[in-house]
Design a protein around this motif. Structure first.
Motif, PDB file in Angstrom:
ATOM      1  N   GLN A 690      69.769  48.205  31.629  1.00  0.00           N
ATOM      2  CA  GLN A 690      70.699  47.309  30.836  1.00  0.00           C
ATOM      3  C   GLN A 690      71.709  48.182  30.192  1.00  0.00           C
ATOM      4  N   ASN A 697      77.054  41.867  28.931  1.00  0.00           N
ATOM      5  CA  ASN A 697      75.678  42.828  29.197  1.00  0.00           C
ATOM      6  C   ASN A 697      75.231  42.658  30.607  1.00  0.00           C
ATOM      7  N   GLN A 745      71.840  40.282  25.290  1.00  0.00           N
ATOM      8  CA  GLN A 745      70.949  41.432  25.778  1.00  0.00           C
ATOM      9  C   GLN A 745      69.264  41.038  25.962  1.00  0.00           C
ATOM     10  N   ASN A 855      67.892  51.213  28.549  1.00  0.00           N
ATOM     11  CA  ASN A 855      69.102  50.947  27.898  1.00  0.00           C
ATOM     12  C   ASN A 855      69.808  52.129  27.788  1.00  0.00           C
TER      13      ASN A 855
END
Length: 905
Positions: A690, A697, A745, A855
């Motif tokens: 991500q 995102n 997100q 992330n």
């Protein structure tokens, strides 16, 4: 009973389950194979097969019940396998060959090989499958028993039927078959019968058939529809199916299996011979070939020299995405210059047009380079074939139309542009080069992008290990059954029970439920309850003796003009205009592509740039023109799926950095940067990254499950994201991953909710009912089943007309007869053909709760080609807006990678 072997989703045998042992594996069953003790005191095993019905799950109760049954009188033995290693050829043909054959072999400098001797000696089997490498004389071996029989006992009429999946292959075999017949002056006639055969020749062949008839599945089914089919095929001794592996696990193979069942009824003593070079699961293929006709004798020839397969190591920068391999054109041209004759394989027809054009732009030496694909006119294809056979060409850019069996012995190099998508498919293409067993074929793999480099390496590793992949057998497509019913009744009147028994003789239909058959019969009879008021659907009538026949002559005409399973998109003939409206037809393009053009637009076709003028009488008129950026013909088909085997191979390479040394240096650097910046996908987990990109995102799933499965996953996940108010914007897919952009997100908890098998429940149902895919699938089913037709008399319906008709019928059935059998068939087809639902289900079950969320502050190196993929789907719903700007993708990708380097430095 000794043991039980279970065949389920996968194409080969699963692990053996002993009677008292632990059950392993568990899965959805299609057949049970079991082994009985031999009556003789020997180690031989007699395999038997039983259909177990759709959706049955292996469990202790089932095994216990199954193993307690008396099954000694069950189905005939499955296969008897004979291995024939490639030993030194026999010194002479011995007594098994007539003197004229022995002398012919001697004049050629050839000797009868062991497997050719076995084909003659073991001709007592009803079914024989010969698996031999290219260059081993497979085709001659298949015909040898027929040639010897006819030479010793000449007969009038049809003796042997040869069936090829390609018309070009039929022509090529005919040319090569005539040589021994003429040189030995054998009293044997051989002819071809395809869609290109003139009508007067077809009529003559019915009245005076040749001894050897070379044809295609569609032409065979048409001949079976005639009233004199019993006379034409009544003395048939043998049917040879070439490239048998290409006909399993698809509708065309289901179609052919029904034709073979019908032939067995008309000629009960007919023998079946299958020929194939690349077979991953010989027993499975043997079972498909044999049907219920008894033992399949498998003669497996040991391969000769392993092919030399290399990946291009170009000095030019390899792009991150795309499929054209423009960076490598200079390298490809140098490889062509360095070889005598080269076949340049690509994966799509559109790609072949562009590669051909780019090669000619670099053709400073004016080498004779040709183009070959299925949309070119018959005359152009024949011209290329003749020039190639005469050694007049240095290279041919081609598609899968040339990957099967055509024997151009002077080819010494094969170049595969783009990822191969499957090991067996790649070996089939490599086999077109160097038809000599004692020398290796040479092939050069040219990946179009960096992910494809991984796929190419996985294929090379598999070839070096001697491993193959293949499609798993599937239950037969039900929309073919009504077509087969009408086809049989066009030949002679019959009863539904008799036809049901014939259908069960075909391997893919051995598990066909009688209730489903009755629904399909009713549809063939009058269309079903919602359509039986319309005369158009009253196709059959009952005779006084209780049998059924076509209702009238129109039904027979409509049927014969629409035989087959290949439903083309609407097509327009391309007319190359010279002056006025005068010109020459040079091929065809899809109708939907032509409808996008406006006067003055340009496109590549038949190796040149054409300027569009107009559409007149189902013809696209265009003139030669020069243009820097022409549009490209867009053909349906050609998006070949990444095989599960190669997908696992790519995962294995990523998990083993030591294996990277075989990859191009720039690909190695790309993977090392990924390893340092993020993580590498693990074989038993799904990596999910991500990161922010272009002010939104992005979540990227590395699935490696192919474009169709990823497309379906993208549609389902975004629907669930809508419900969870994550507000997805768009998604893009490749064979290797899925990228979803969203306003918000996702968290680890949300990821677990998104990547669950239950997404195949409500989300799938809602989507399929709302999306147009079911109507698209229904259109295919409607044409194959005879609900509507593409051709009648001299007229050809446009795809717009066909679509309008089938959409109307679809809506009618949904409202008035929601349980209609064709709606169920269309649903099943959509799940298999359009969505790759089984593969997606396997992915979600295999990796449930096995995801790793990482992330990142920037796009990772491996994510670059996926997020920049332009095949993005716009999401309708919250946050839908066009936010992806046009850019120079390659330059942008390089800049993104530079950002990663800067962060790591």
């Amino acid at each position: 009973m000794l043991l039980v072997s279970v065949s389920y989703d996968y194409g080969g045998f699963a692990q053996l389950v002993e009677r008292s042992g632990k059950l392993n594996p568990s899965g959805e069953l299609t057949y049970i194979y079991y082994c009985l003790p031999s009556k003789q005191q020997s180690n031989e095993k007699s395999w038997r097969r039983r259909s177990v019905g759709k959706g049955l799950t292996l469990c202790a109760a089932f095994i216990s019940n199954f193993m307690s049954q008396d099954i000694t009188a069950d189905m005939p033995a499955h296969t008897s396998k004979t291995k024939a290693p490639l030993k030194k050829p026999s010194e002479t043909g011995g007594d098994i060959l007539p003197p004229v054959f022995t002398q012919w072999f001697k004049n050629k400098g050839w000797e009868l090989r062991d497997y050719q001797r076995q084909m003659l000696e073991q001709d007592t089997h009803n079914t024989t499958l010969l698996i031999a490498p290219t260059g081993a004389g497979k085709t001659l071996s298949g015909f040898l028993p027929s040639l010897v029989e006819l030479a010793q006992s000449p007969q009038l009429g049809l003796h042997t039927l040869y069936i090829s999946p390609l018309k070009a292959l039929t022509q090529d075999i005919h040319r090569n078959l005539l040589q021994p017949i003429e040189e030995m002056e054998l009293p044997i006639t051989a002819e071809t019968r395809t869609g290109d055969t003139p009508s007067h020749k077809r009529q003559r062949q019915r009245k005076k058939p040749p001894n050897l008839l070379l044809t295609t599945p569609e032409s065979l089914m048409l001949m079976l529809s005639y009233a004199d089919a019993d006379k034409l095929f009544g003395k048939l001794k043998r049917v040879i199916i070439d490239e048998t592996h290409s006909l399993v696990a698809n509708k065309r193979g289901d179609f052919l299996s029904l034709a073979l069942a019908r032939l067995s009824v008309l000629s009960p003593k007919m023998k079946r011979v299958g020929l194939s070079a690349t077979v991953a699961y010989p027993e499975t293929l043997g079972a498909w070939l044999a049907g219920t006709e008894g033992i399949a004798n498998i003669i497996s020839v040991k391969a000769g020299e392993k092919p030399k397969v290399e990946m291009l190591q170009s000095e030019n920068r390899m792009p991150f995405g795309g499929f054209m391999a423009r960076y490598a054109i200079t390298d490809i041209y140098k490889a062509i210059e360095g070889a005598k004759t080269t076949l340049v394989f690509v994966n799509t027809r559109a790609q072949s047009e562009l590669i051909f054009q780019m090669l000619w732009e670099h053709n400073t030496a004016a080498l004779p380079i040709a183009l070959y694909h299925g949309s070119l006119s018959k005359e152009q294809r024949r011209k290329t074939e003749a020039m190639m056979s005469s050694g007049l060409l240095r290279a041919v850019v081609c598609t899968s139309a040339l990957e099967l069996g055509i024997d151009w012995g002077d080819v010494d190099k094969v170049i595969q542009v783009g990822a191969p998508k499957g090991v067996s498919r790649l070996l089939q293409r490599i086999g077109r080069a160097n038809h000599r067993l004692d020398e290796p074929s040479e092939a050069l793999l040219v990946p179009a992008n960096r992910f494809e480099a991984l796929e190419c390496q996985a294929a090379i590793d598999a070839i070096n290990k001697g491993e193959l992949d293949g499609d798993a057998p599937q239950p037969g497509a039900l929309d073919i059954i009504p077509q087969f019913i009408v086809n049989c009744l066009c030949s002679n009147a019959d009863s539904p029970d008799t036809l049901y028994e014939q259908i069960l003789m075909a391997s893919p239909y051995q598990g066909l439920d009688k209730h489903d058959f009755e629904k399909l019969w009713q549809f063939a009879l009058d269309g079903g309850s919602a359509l039986n008021a319309y005369e158009r659907y009253q196709r059959l009538m009952q005779n006084e003796d209780g049998t059924f026949s076509p209702a009238n002559r129109r039904v027979i005409q409509r049927h014969r003009q629409n035989i087959g399973t290949i439903v083309e998109a609407g097509r327009l003939k391309v007319k190359r205009i010279r002056r006025g409206n005068q010109g020459k037809i040079i091929g065809e393009v899809e109708e939907y592509f032509a409808q996008q053009l406006t006067p003055g637009d340009t496109f590549y076709f038949a190796g040149e740039v054409l300027k569009y003028e107009a559409i007149r009488d189902m013809q696209l008129h265009a003139r030669p023109a020069k243009a820097k950026e022409p549009k490209i013909p867009s053909y349906s088909g050609g998006q070949m799926p990444l095989s599960t085997y190669l997908a696992d191979g790519v995962r294995a390479i990523l998990a083993n950095p030591k294996s990277w040394r075989n990859l191009p240096a720039q690909v190695q650097e790309w993977l090392k940067l990924q390893q340092q910046f993020s993580q590498l996908p693990e074989p038993e987990k799904v990596l999910v990254e991500q990161f922010p990109f272009r002010n939104v995102n992005h979540t990227l799933y590395y699935t490696f499950e192919g474009r169709k499965a990823n497309q379906t996953l993208g549609m389902l996940v975004t629907r669930r994201m809508e419900k969870m108010e994550i507000k997805p914007l768009s998604f893009s897919v490749t064979d290797y991953g899925l990228s979803i952009s969203a306003v918000k997100q996702i968290t680890d908890t949300q990821l677990q909710q998104l990547f669950q098998p239950d997404i195949l429940g409500d989300e799938l149902e809602d989507w399929m009912l709302q999306a147009p895919m079911l109507k698209r699938s229904f259109r295919q089913v409607a044409v194959v089943s005879g609900l509507t037709e593409q051709r009648y008399h001299a007229s050809q319906k446009t795809m717009k007309q066909v679509t309008f008709s089938t959409d109307l019928i679809y809506d009618t059935l949904r409202e008035h007869d929601p349980d209609h059998i064709l709606l169920a068939v269309a649903r099943a087809d959509a799940e298999r053909e359009l969505l790759d639902l089984q593969r997606l289900a396997n992915l979600l079950i295999r990796f449930v709760d096995k995801t790793t969320l990482v992330n990142l502050e920037k796009v990772s190196p491996m994510a670059i080609p996926i997020v920049l993929n332009m095949r993005s789907e716009q999401i309708k719903g919250a946050g839908a807006q066009a936010i992806i700007e046009q850019a120079d993708l390659y330059a942008e990708a390089e800049n993104m990678l530079d950002e990663v380097r800067a962060l790591l430095s």
